[in-house]
Motif scaffolding. Structure first.
Motif, mmCIF file in Angstrom:
data_model
loop_
_atom_site.group_PDB
_atom_site.id
_atom_site.type_symbol
_atom_site.label_atom_id
_atom_site.label_comp_id
_atom_site.label_asym_id
_atom_site.label_seq_id
_atom_site.Cartn_x
_atom_site.Cartn_y
_atom_site.Cartn_z
ATOM 1 N N GLY A 168 0.815 -1.214 0.000
ATOM 2 C CA GLY A 168 0.000 0.000 0.000
ATOM 3 C C GLY A 168 0.846 1.260 0.000
ATOM 4 O O GLY A 168 0.538 2.231 -0.717
ATOM 5 N N SER A 169 1.925 1.265 0.781
ATOM 6 C CA SER A 169 2.795 2.452 0.820
ATOM 7 C C SER A 169 3.464 2.685 -0.529
ATOM 8 O O SER A 169 3.595 3.832 -0.980
ATOM 9 N N LEU A 170 3.881 1.603 -1.176
ATOM 10 C CA LEU A 170 4.512 1.736 -2.496
ATOM 11 C C LEU A 170 3.530 2.298 -3.521
ATOM 12 O O LEU A 170 3.882 3.184 -4.323
ATOM 13 N N MET A 171 2.306 1.822 -3.481
ATOM 14 C CA MET A 171 1.307 2.313 -4.433
ATOM 15 C C MET A 171 0.966 3.783 -4.169
ATOM 16 O O MET A 171 0.815 4.574 -5.112
ATOM 17 N N LEU A 172 0.855 4.156 -2.894
ATOM 18 C CA LEU A 172 0.593 5.561 -2.576
ATOM 19 C C LEU A 172 1.767 6.456 -2.986
ATOM 20 O O LEU A 172 1.570 7.564 -3.500
ATOM 21 N N SER A 193 9.709 10.947 -12.934
ATOM 22 C CA SER A 193 10.779 9.933 -13.007
ATOM 23 C C SER A 193 10.653 8.918 -11.878
ATOM 24 O O SER A 193 10.762 7.706 -12.107
ATOM 25 N N LEU A 194 10.416 9.390 -10.667
ATOM 26 C CA LEU A 194 10.263 8.471 -9.542
ATOM 27 C C LEU A 194 9.047 7.572 -9.731
ATOM 28 O O LEU A 194 9.097 6.367 -9.455
ATOM 29 N N SER A 195 7.958 8.157 -10.197
ATOM 30 C CA SER A 195 6.757 7.351 -10.432
ATOM 31 C C SER A 195 6.988 6.325 -11.530
ATOM 32 O O SER A 195 6.519 5.184 -11.447
ATOM 33 N N ALA A 196 7.745 6.725 -12.571
ATOM 34 C CA ALA A 196 7.994 5.797 -13.681
ATOM 35 C C ALA A 196 8.871 4.627 -13.239
ATOM 36 O O ALA A 196 8.610 3.470 -13.591
ATOM 37 N N TYR A 197 9.893 4.904 -12.445
ATOM 38 C CA TYR A 197 10.833 3.838 -12.078
ATOM 39 C C TYR A 197 10.350 2.971 -10.928
ATOM 40 O O TYR A 197 10.987 1.967 -10.616
ATOM 41 N N THR A 198 9.248 3.352 -10.265
ATOM 42 C CA THR A 198 8.616 2.433 -9.315
ATOM 43 C C THR A 198 7.666 1.450 -10.011
ATOM 44 O O THR A 198 7.307 0.423 -9.428
ATOM 45 N N ALA A 199 7.282 1.758 -11.244
ATOM 46 C CA ALA A 199 6.366 0.878 -11.976
ATOM 47 C C ALA A 199 6.960 -0.516 -12.214
ATOM 48 O O ALA A 199 6.252 -1.523 -12.036
#
Length: 309
Positions: A168-172, A193-199
């Motif tokens: 849940g924390s990763l998705m938020l 960039s951070l959102s893209a590389y967490t995908a």
């Protein structure tokens, strides 16, 4: 004595004839010996030439073979060169045509082009925002569920708590970073960039769940049955979850694919938005400088008019 004197000249003549005959015979013998020596030397020369002719013929054959091989190699090199030239010709022609078709733009024209965002960009932006909203809802659901099962009991199921809170924390995090990147220009939109590389991390997590459930799914269902009261579950709900596992696999695989697509699209969107921001900034600076340049002559005219009065 007179008779002797008569006979002596005849004797001398005979002696001279003998000497001349002997000299002639000696000359003939010498000529015969010379002719024999010449014949023998000629024979020796013939033997030498006859012995050297096969070697010369062998050497000539070898030279001819070497020359033929050299010619073959040269012919192969020429063919390779022609093939390379033929293969490079369409590429060069296409590159030349592209260069001719796409002349170099000035900085102002490039800025005007980068400052405009097309329909495809807006459509991609809407899709990514929808994915961020879905991620935010999933993350919020798992965080709340993890907090409930953690604080509702004295001895909670910590494995489930850690798993739900982490996911849940990763998705938020990825959804919040995406929102910041879309609506803020800070640090060249580093939020995107951070959102893209967490995908990719989220996608690998989905794939891991699929593999784990396929390999040892009964182990996880036994855990759910063992801690069903701590997880607010009952046997009927666990059985229903077990029955819909194929649909669950399809959903997880689809989510993994969506995360990969989000990674690719977000990288492209960020590059476009960064260029858009830089172009807009340069356009604003040029407009300000033009305004100041236009206002300076007016101020000078007013000052001159005041002096004349």
């Amino acid at each position: 004595m007179a008779k002797l004197k008569k006979f002596i000249p005849g004797k001398k003549k005979k002696d001279k004839q003998k000497v001349a005959a002997e000299q002639a015979a000696a000359a003939e013998q010498a000529a015969a010996a010379e002719s024999k020596a010449k014949a023998s030397s000629l024979m020796a020369d013939d033997k030498k030439t006859s012995a050297s002719t096969p070697r010369l013929e062998i050497d000539k054959e070898k030279d001819e073979e070497r020359e033929a091989k050299r010619r073959e190699r040269e012919e192969r090199r020429r063919q390779r060169g022609r093939r390379l030239a033929d293969s490079k010709a369409p590429e060069e022609s296409s590159s030349k045509s592209k260069k001719k078709a796409k002349p170099k733009l000035t900085q102002e024209e490039q800025d005007a082009r980068d400052a405009k965002l097309g329909c495809c960009h807006h459509f991609q932006q809407i899709l990514v925002k929808i994915v961020h909203v879905i991620d935010a809802l999933l993350g919020l659901t798992f965080v709340i569920y993890g907090a409930v099962i953690h604080y509702s009991f004295e001895t909670p199921a910590m494995v489930a708590v850690i798993a739900t809170q982490t996911f849940g924390s990763l998705m938020l995090f990825t959804s919040v970073m995406g929102a910041i990147g879309f609506y803020s220009k800070v640090c060249w939109r580093c939020g995107l960039s951070l959102s893209a590389y967490t995908a990719p991390c989220i996608s690998f997590f989905y794939i891991f769940i699929i593999i784990a459930m396929l390999s040892s799914g009964q182990l996880y269902f036994d855990y759910l049955r063992e801690h069903k009261e701590l997880l607010f579950l009952n046997d009927d709900e666990i059985d229903t979850l077990k029955q819909i596992m194929p649909f669950f696999y399809i959903v997880l695989a689809s989510l993994a694919a969506i995360e990969v697509i989000r990674f690719l699209v977000l990288r492209k969107l960020r590059e476009q938005l960064v260029r858009h921001d830089a172009a807009s900034q340069r356009i604003d600076q040029r407009e300000r400088s033009n305004r100041t340049n236009m206002s300076q002559p007016l101020i000078g005219d007013e000052e001159e008019g005041g002096v004349d009065i």
